[in-house]
Motif scaffolding. Structure first.
Motif, PDB file in Angstrom:
ATOM      1  N   TYR A  92       0.812  -1.214   0.000  1.00 49.08           N
ATOM      2  CA  TYR A  92       0.000   0.000   0.000  1.00 49.08           C
ATOM      3  C   TYR A  92       0.846   1.266   0.000  1.00 49.08           C
ATOM      4  N   GLY A 144      -6.133  -0.085   3.149  1.00 46.93           N
ATOM      5  CA  GLY A 144      -5.588  -1.325   3.686  1.00 46.93           C
ATOM      6  C   GLY A 144      -5.176  -1.181   5.136  1.00 46.93           C
ATOM      7  N   THR A 178      -3.821   0.454  -3.763  1.00 47.79           N
ATOM      8  CA  THR A 178      -2.411   0.140  -3.508  1.00 47.79           C
ATOM      9  C   THR A 178      -1.467   1.011  -4.320  1.00 47.79           C
TER      10      THR A 178
END
Length: 208
Positions: A69, A82, A164
């Motif tokens: 991430y 995340g 990400t």
């Protein structure tokens, strides 16, 4: 300016790696002469060790997850997806988990707690310095992030998948290699156990 930010943050990342390496080495040396009150080859001792192995692998996998991430974006934008949606410092959190696993290799409950506390305490100093830097670098968006997401202990109810960004294999490999230092504890403590049982190493203290 971007290069200056990257250079400045790079210093903190180098500090993180140095702190991690020094902690593992110092604690390893300290426990050369320590032993669990639970003798080796007993069910309790072996269960604690196996639990520690799980913590080490959880820590390594968690660090890789966080790296997917952050991906080199830390100095340029606020990453909130995340693991970064539930804690501002997942790399430090998972490093602490892995350190607790290292402490478990002595076969002691106290070893788990001691390693985790020392690791978290050392990282806390790095975190405070890093936050000061990021406040100046990222401004209001980062301040809003500070006000929403906890510094260390994850708040699972905040979890969001997020994005990400661009995947950078080099960073993932670096994180993996950094994390492998924890795996050194597995054979190292086996050697220590053997040396203590044979009398090659004296036992100066025991931990429950």
């Amino acid at each position: 300016m971007d290069n200056e930010l990257k250079y400045g943050l790079g210093n903190y990342q180098q500090m993180r790696r140095l702190v991690l390496a020094v902690l593992v080495v110092v604690l390893f040396l300290a426990l050369l002469f320590g032993q669990s009150t639970f003798p080796p080859d007993t069910p309790v001792h072996e269960t604690i060790e196996m639990f520690g192995v799980l913590l080490i692998f959880l820590g390594i996998v968690g660090r890789l997850w966080a790296t997917l991430y952050i991906g080199g974006r830390k100095s340029s934008q606020v990453v909130t997806g995340g693991p970064y949606s539930i804690t501002r410092n997942p790399l430090y959190v998972f490093s602490t988990v892995a350190a607790a696993g290292v402490g478990a290799q002595i076969g002691s409950f106290s070893g788990i707690i001691l390693f985790a506390l020392l690791c978290a305490g050392a990282f806390h100093i790095v975190i405070l310095r890093e936050e000061k830097f990021l406040k100046e670098a990222l401004g209001a968006p980062y301040q809003a992030y500070l006000n929403t997401v906890p510094r260390f202990f994850p708040k699972l109810s905040l979890y969001q998948e997020g994005d990400t960004g661009s995947f950078k294999p080099r960073l993932l490999l670096t994180t993996l290699l950094d994390g492998l230092v924890f795996l050194i504890a597995l054979p190292a403590f086996e050697l220590i156990d053997g040396a203590q049982q044979s009398g090659m190493l004296p036992v100066w203290f025991t931990l429950p």
